[in-house]
Motif scaffolding. Structure first.
Motif, PDB file in Angstrom:
ATOM      1  N   SER A 339     -52.878-103.039 -26.046  1.00  0.00           N
ATOM      2  CA  SER A 339     -54.967-102.732 -25.502  1.00  0.00           C
ATOM      3  C   SER A 339     -54.722-102.108 -24.155  1.00  0.00           C
ATOM      4  N   LYS A 340     -54.681-102.813 -22.964  1.00  0.00           N
ATOM      5  CA  LYS A 340     -55.270-102.509 -21.771  1.00  0.00           C
ATOM      6  C   LYS A 340     -54.443-103.416 -20.705  1.00  0.00           C
ATOM      7  N   LYS A 341     -53.965-103.098 -19.508  1.00  0.00           N
ATOM      8  CA  LYS A 341     -53.574-104.284 -18.756  1.00  0.00           C
ATOM      9  C   LYS A 341     -55.254-105.218 -18.186  1.00  0.00           C
ATOM     10  N   VAL A 342     -54.396-106.722 -17.618  1.00  0.00           N
ATOM     11  CA  VAL A 342     -55.284-106.958 -16.946  1.00  0.00           C
ATOM     12  C   VAL A 342     -54.831-107.908 -15.732  1.00  0.00           C
ATOM     13  N   LEU A 343     -55.857-108.192 -14.792  1.00  0.00           N
ATOM     14  CA  LEU A 343     -54.819-108.118 -13.337  1.00  0.00           C
ATOM     15  C   LEU A 343     -55.065-110.311 -13.956  1.00  0.00           C
ATOM     16  N   THR A 344     -54.167-110.669 -12.726  1.00  0.00           N
ATOM     17  CA  THR A 344     -53.958-112.234 -13.355  1.00  0.00           C
ATOM     18  C   THR A 344     -55.303-112.673 -12.652  1.00  0.00           C
ATOM     19  N   ASN A 345     -55.936-112.863 -12.182  1.00  0.00           N
ATOM     20  CA  ASN A 345     -57.176-112.898 -11.680  1.00  0.00           C
ATOM     21  C   ASN A 345     -58.492-112.948 -12.908  1.00  0.00           C
ATOM     22  N   GLU A 346     -58.402-112.167 -13.851  1.00  0.00           N
ATOM     23  CA  GLU A 346     -59.331-111.548 -14.420  1.00  0.00           C
ATOM     24  C   GLU A 346     -58.507-112.125 -16.133  1.00  0.00           C
ATOM     25  N   ILE A 347     -57.943-112.918 -16.175  1.00  0.00           N
ATOM     26  CA  ILE A 347     -57.535-112.751 -17.233  1.00  0.00           C
ATOM     27  C   ILE A 347     -58.415-113.697 -18.177  1.00  0.00           C
ATOM     28  N   ILE A 348     -58.808-115.455 -17.713  1.00  0.00           N
ATOM     29  CA  ILE A 348     -59.330-116.301 -18.374  1.00  0.00           C
ATOM     30  C   ILE A 348     -60.562-115.725 -18.872  1.00  0.00           C
ATOM     31  N   ASP A 349     -61.791-114.785 -18.231  1.00  0.00           N
ATOM     32  CA  ASP A 349     -62.373-114.579 -18.584  1.00  0.00           C
ATOM     33  C   ASP A 349     -62.679-113.082 -19.585  1.00  0.00           C
ATOM     34  N   LYS A 350     -61.604-112.334 -19.581  1.00  0.00           N
ATOM     35  CA  LYS A 350     -61.097-111.171 -20.722  1.00  0.00           C
ATOM     36  C   LYS A 350     -60.999-111.939 -22.077  1.00  0.00           C
ATOM     37  N   VAL A 351     -59.874-112.961 -20.976  1.00  0.00           N
ATOM     38  CA  VAL A 351     -59.386-113.127 -23.031  1.00  0.00           C
ATOM     39  C   VAL A 351     -60.710-114.201 -23.648  1.00  0.00           C
TER      40      VAL A 351
END
Length: 368
Positions: A339-351
């Motif tokens: 789908s898209k790239k996700v920065l490490t510090n964004e993983i929790i919120d995005k998932v």
């Protein structure tokens, strides 16, 4: 795109009984239950614990009824909880009658321990009049004296003989609304006894490794023992007996069923153990996600893999997936597709956002 089991388990078809509005046996889902460890006379504490057990995903709950004050407390307890309540009775027949009359939907009792035939008749009459089933609970630690003398020690044959003896007592009274357990703290003894009993009768079976121990050791023993039986198609309801919070018993029980494809409830996380290849802290991420996603009851599969070696393959089989990438650029997968790239510090919120979105989507599809 939920994961599918490698094989379908061919469950033995047993008779169907009711514990309140929960059907046990036949093609009905395998139910998960626990037992309160509060004093039953402490009504508020018991209600609170039952509600916590229910929130974790229990189908049934059992409470101890050692005295008249406990059975009387059942009336208020059963009116303030959503789970059907099993009353744990051992010897006194009046406690069983009181429990049935005060809202219990099942009695855990061995008829042979009650005594004379009239007392057994009175208990079964109360059960019938109050739509209350029975669980015959045979335990290696409390076998009848004559059976123990015959076999010298607890063995599969001894447990099965005790079960069949108690079954006959109920059948002779034209009572058939019951399930059976033959528990032991020994895995091999339990497995052998359940396999023998399953061949000898078709009543629903309650599975458990009794006195299994602490959270870790008890979970392992229960997973091995119950897993072996469930793979054989044996078992209609289960309890994980841990020296720990009853809520954890439900969590482990549901995970066992989910791992075998026998139950789908909540988020199923596939995650790697982490290694030097990980692009983000997998262990911490999984712990946080388990907590933040615990409110979701709809079956959703999620893969959290720290690198690209196994990540894409696992993500291809889950509803939502994250695969670790270089320089903090991790790949998000939705329904197995990048789908898209996700920065490490964004993983929790995005998932969390994507899993909640997927759960709502699946709920709507199920409603239509």
């Amino acid at each position: 795109m939920s994961l599918r089991p490698f094989r379908n388990i061919d469950r033995k078809k047993t008779r169907v009984i009711n514990i309140g509005d929960v059907k046990i046996g036949g093609d009905n889902p395998i139910s998960v239950q626990s037992m309160t460890n509060t004093l039953t006379t402490d009504v508020r504490a018991t209600i609170n614990q039952i509600n916590a057990i229910h929130e974790e995903g229990a189908d049934i709950v059992r409470v101890s009824c050692p005295d008249e004050q406990s059975t009387k407390a059942l009336k208020e307890i059963t009116q303030n909880v959503k789970l059907p309540v099993i009353a744990d009775i051992h010897f006194h027949y009046k406690r069983a009658i009181e429990a049935a009359e005060n809202g219990a939907k099942c009695l855990r009792i061995n008829p042979g321990n009650i005594g004379e035939k009239q007392k057994i008749h009175d208990v079964l009459t109360a059960a019938k009049n109050n739509d209350c089933s029975i669980r015959i609970g045979v335990n290696a630690g409390s076998l009848e004296k004559d059976i123990l003398e015959k076999y010298k020690e607890p063995c599969p044959e001894a447990l099965v003989e005790s079960a069949l003896r108690n079954i006959k007592i109920l059948e002779d009274q034209n009572f058939f609304n019951f399930k059976v357990s033959v528990k032991s703290s020994d895995i091999f003894l339990s497995i052998a006894a359940y396999r023998q009993l399953s061949k000898a009768m078709d009543y629903p079976l309650h599975l458990g490794i009794t006195e299994a121990g602490s959270f870790v050791s008890g979970s392992v023993k229960s997973s091995i023992g119950l897993g072996a039986l469930l793979l054989d198609g044996i078992g209609d309801t289960i309890r994980i007996s841990l020296s720990d919070d009853p809520v954890k018993e439900i969590k482990v029980g549901n995970e066992i069923l989910k791992s075998l494809g026998l139950r789908n409830r909540g988020v199923k996380i596939i995650s790697c153990p982490s290694c030097a290849r990980q692009a983000f802290q997998v262990i911490d991420t999984v712990k946080i996600l388990e907590e933040k996603l615990s409110h979701i009851k709809t079956p959703v599969s999620l893969s959290i893999i720290g690198c690209v070696v196994n990540g894409p393959g696992e993500a291809a089989m889950t509803d939502v997936g994250i695969t670790g990438g270089g320089k903090g650029n991790n790949m998000l997968y939705l329904s197995g597709v990048q789908s898209k790239k996700v920065l490490t510090n964004e993983i929790i919120d995005k998932v969390v956002a994507e899993v909640e979105k997927k759960a709502l989507e699946l709920e709507k599809n199920n409603d239509t």
